[in-house]
Design an enzyme around this catalytic site. Structure first.
Site, mmCIF file in Angstrom:
data_model
loop_
_atom_site.group_PDB
_atom_site.id
_atom_site.type_symbol
_atom_site.label_atom_id
_atom_site.label_comp_id
_atom_site.label_asym_id
_atom_site.label_seq_id
_atom_site.Cartn_x
_atom_site.Cartn_y
_atom_site.Cartn_z
ATOM 1 N N ALA A 69 -4.474 -0.966 -1.982
ATOM 2 C CA ALA A 69 -4.359 -2.321 -2.547
ATOM 3 C C ALA A 69 -5.694 -3.060 -2.544
ATOM 4 C CB ALA A 69 -3.315 -3.113 -1.783
ATOM 5 N N THR A 70 -6.584 -2.734 -1.613
ATOM 6 C CA THR A 70 -7.898 -3.381 -1.630
ATOM 7 C C THR A 70 -8.575 -3.099 -2.968
ATOM 8 O OG1 THR A 70 -8.124 -3.260 0.764
ATOM 9 C CG2 THR A 70 -10.175 -3.432 -0.502
ATOM 10 N N ASN A 149 0.698 -11.811 4.784
ATOM 11 C CA ASN A 149 0.701 -10.707 5.748
ATOM 12 C C ASN A 149 0.565 -11.153 7.196
ATOM 13 O OD1 ASN A 149 -1.965 -11.215 4.446
ATOM 14 N ND2 ASN A 149 -2.698 -9.934 6.117
ATOM 15 N N SER A 199 0.447 -0.935 -2.286
ATOM 16 C CA SER A 199 -0.221 -0.041 -1.333
ATOM 17 C C SER A 199 0.773 0.986 -0.800
ATOM 18 C CB SER A 199 -0.777 -0.879 -0.176
ATOM 19 O OG SER A 199 -1.301 -0.039 0.819
ATOM 20 N N CYS A 323 -6.397 -7.133 10.210
ATOM 21 C CA CYS A 323 -7.650 -7.153 9.450
ATOM 22 C C CYS A 323 -8.642 -8.141 10.036
ATOM 23 C CB CYS A 323 -7.383 -7.541 8.007
ATOM 24 S SG CYS A 323 -6.039 -6.625 7.302
HETATM 25 N N1 PMP Z 1 -3.020 -7.226 0.698
HETATM 26 C C1 PMP Z 1 -2.231 -7.479 1.747
HETATM 27 C C2 PMP Z 1 -1.316 -8.664 1.702
HETATM 28 C C3 PMP Z 1 -2.251 -6.635 2.853
HETATM 29 O O1 PMP Z 1 -1.460 -6.899 3.904
HETATM 30 C C4 PMP Z 1 -3.137 -5.526 2.849
HETATM 31 C C5 PMP Z 1 -3.227 -4.608 4.057
HETATM 32 N N2 PMP Z 1 -3.483 -5.258 5.275
HETATM 33 C C6 PMP Z 1 -3.937 -5.300 1.716
HETATM 34 C C7 PMP Z 1 -3.853 -6.169 0.657
HETATM 35 C C8 PMP Z 1 -4.879 -4.123 1.637
HETATM 36 O O2 PMP Z 1 -4.165 -2.941 1.440
HETATM 37 P P1 PMP Z 1 -4.835 -1.507 1.636
HETATM 38 O O3 PMP Z 1 -4.862 -1.238 3.090
HETATM 39 O O4 PMP Z 1 -3.952 -0.566 0.867
HETATM 40 O O5 PMP Z 1 -6.200 -1.568 1.034
#
Ligand code: PMP
Length: 377
Positions: A69-70, A149, A199, A323
């Protein structure tokens, strides 16, 4: 072990593990190769694409695989800045987005874009009217997550995007749906989003894989260049095993969303009831929130100290968001948590495997922590 850190990552389900292993062994060829082995790998990728599209109630041609998702969030934001940003320099977002949204927006601000960060109101809600009224003729992008999150708070994405699309049809609407996918009943059309980020590892699939849904007619320009995979939107050889594992997880968890939601609601309500009986413990409530994520403040104990105390007892939680790694959370600040609460808030995030009895053990250990750690201070 009691694992309450599912918003950071989930344990891959057996089906996902099996799909990853099988595809590592059987589908190691390059999906772009023209021979039969390549075709088999390509079929595995496309079969996952279909499963994910079905889960969003859309067609597979609108799903693009990424590394997570990043990358999906970065692609959505930088692509829109490229396609519309020459003439429209405003981005509307919220003050509670994940860094993979807020950091690209900040970068674009440094490059001359104007960003509006809608903050939660006194009731800790993002008011859809505040999002809508921030959009104007100069806006290229509105980006808003579905579920926060760190707190579980649900944002009024569908409502805000619907009104924005009616008033400004050319504005691109993007939703970071990571914490809502497979947990809330959503579809691409119900969110009124042009772009949706997903993701794999938050929904019991493998890490290193995600997807971007791109609505029919919306143009996405690549941010990395190379072999032109994923119709030129995301170059790079597709991670076939991860993609297959992602598809396998979605296949399992796109069923019974309501039943799991019900179970999570029981668990989070039980936690609220139990917490109310203990002095110094507050469950931070929001008018609409996902039962999968609960923010808990334990007065007079630093969240990191509590996290490690609980870990010794076999209970895994997170301090704010995994994070933010110990840094005071800007997101919780935006929600209006005071300095003391910022230091003393942990996040519990559940999966279908959690049980009420685990809440009993958690509460028991919280009481022990209060007795041991507050006395020491
Ligand atoms: N968006 C949200 C709301 C998330 O919680 C996260 C993961 N902590 C991400 C984006 C990033 O996802 P990924 O680890 O797949 O890059």
């Amino acid at each position: 072990m009691i694992y309450f850190d599912n918003a950071a990552t989930t344990k891959p389900c057996d089906e996902a593990v099996k799909a990853v292993c099988e595809n590592l062994k059987a589908n190691w060829s390059n999906p772009s190769s023209l021979h039969g082995l390549g075709l088999k790998a390509e079929q595995a990728v496309n079969s996952s694409r279909e499963i994910i599209a079905k889960a969003l109630d859309t067609d597979s041609e609108y799903i693009y695989f990424t590394s997570g998702a990043t990358e999906s969030n970065n692609l959505a934001i930088f692509s829109t800045a490229k396609t519309l940003g020459r003439h429209k320099k405003k981005i509307v977002t919220t003050a509670i987005e994940h860094p993979s949204v807020s950091q690209p927006v900040k970068y674009l601000e440094e490059k001359g874009f104007e960003a509006v960060y809608v903050t939660p109101n006194k009731s800790s809600e993002i008011n859809p009217a505040d999002v809508i009224s921030s959009v104007d003729d100069n806006t290229c992008l509105v980006t808003c997550q579905l579920v926060n999150n760190e707190t579980g708070c649900i944002l009024p994405v569908a409502k805000a995007f619907k009104a924005i699309k009616r008033l400004y049809p050319k504005v691109i609407t993007h939703c970071d749906c990571v914490q809502g996918f497979m947990k809330l009943n959503i579809s691409a059309s119900s969110l009124n989003a042009d772009l949706i980020s997903l993701s794999g590892h938050k929904i019991y699939g493998p890490k290193g894989v995600g997807a971007l849904y791109v609505k029919k007619g919306v143009r996405v320009l690549p941010v990395n260049f190379g072999g032109g995979q994923e119709k030129g939107v995301r170059s790079g050889t597709e991670a076939v095993p991860n993609i297959a594992g992602f598809g396998a997880a979605v296949e399992v968890f796109s069923k019974n969303i309501d039943e799991r939601y019900e179970k999570m609601s029981e668990i989070s309500s039980y936690l609220c009831q139990q917490a109310e009986t203990v002095e110094g413990v507050t469950v931070n409530k929001f008018s609409e929130s996902s039962p999968y994520i609960v923010s808990v403040t334990v007065d007079k104990i630093k969240s990191e100290t509590l996290l490690h105390y609980l870990e010794q007892k076999g209970i895994y939680v997170s301090s704010g968001s995994a994070c933010s790694k110990g840094k005071k959370s800007d997101v919780l600040k935006a929600f209006g948590y005071d300095d003391k609460a910022l230091d003393s808030t942990i996040r519990l995030s559940f999966s279908y495997e959690n049980e009420k009895s685990e809440i009993d053990e958690f509460m028991k250990q919280i009481k022990n922590a209060q007795a041991e750690l507050i006395k020491i201070r």
